[in-house]
Design a protein around this motif. Structure first.
Motif, PDB file in Angstrom:
ATOM      1  N   TYR A  63       0.845  -1.192   0.000  1.00 41.78           N
ATOM      2  CA  TYR A  63       0.000   0.000   0.000  1.00 41.78           C
ATOM      3  C   TYR A  63       0.881   1.243   0.000  1.00 41.78           C
ATOM      4  N   GLU A  65       1.465   4.074   1.310  1.00 45.23           N
ATOM      5  CA  GLU A  65       1.212   4.876   2.511  1.00 45.23           C
ATOM      6  C   GLU A  65       2.554   5.222   3.132  1.00 45.23           C
ATOM      7  N   ARG A  69       2.887   0.043   3.936  1.00 47.13           N
ATOM      8  CA  ARG A  69       2.212  -1.099   4.576  1.00 47.13           C
ATOM      9  C   ARG A  69       2.174  -2.238   3.568  1.00 47.13           C
TER      10      ARG A  69
END
Length: 106
Positions: A63, A65, A69
């Motif tokens: 992810y 982020e 993550r």
């Protein structure tokens, strides 16, 4: 190579089936998997996850982020191991537990 040897070449390594067991409960982050496997070197967990991913049993999602993550999940092929994991659990409950002293002598 016969069918059993072929299967064991994929899932027969130490810790592999325990990782699959954890992922049967749903997607997990690396740290969740690592914590569930007491006294396992993180490099070993990484190696097993890479092997499972290469075999098509585990998918890895990154992810975008901050901080990044990463989640691991079983693929359809990985979820096919559920009956095997359940059978091993049942088999394990019918076996008497060895004392730590008995395990040391083996």
């Amino acid at each position: 190579m016969d069918e059993l040897a072929n299967a064991l070449a994929i899932v027969g390594h130490k810790w592999t089936l325990l990782i699959v067991r954890d992922l049967l409960r749903g997607p997990r982050r690396f740290t969740e998997i690592e914590r569930s496997l007491v006294h396992v070197n993180p490099k070993m967990v990484t190696a097993r996850l890479r092997e499972l991913e290469a075999a098509g049993l585990v998918s890895r999602t990154i992810y975008a982020e901050v901080p990044p993550r990463v989640e691991y999940a079983l693929t359809d092929r990985g979820r096919e191991l559920r009956p095997t994991i359940n059978a091993l659990k049942r088999w394990g409950t019918r076996r008497p537990r060895r004392s730590s002293r008995a395990a040391e002598t083996c």
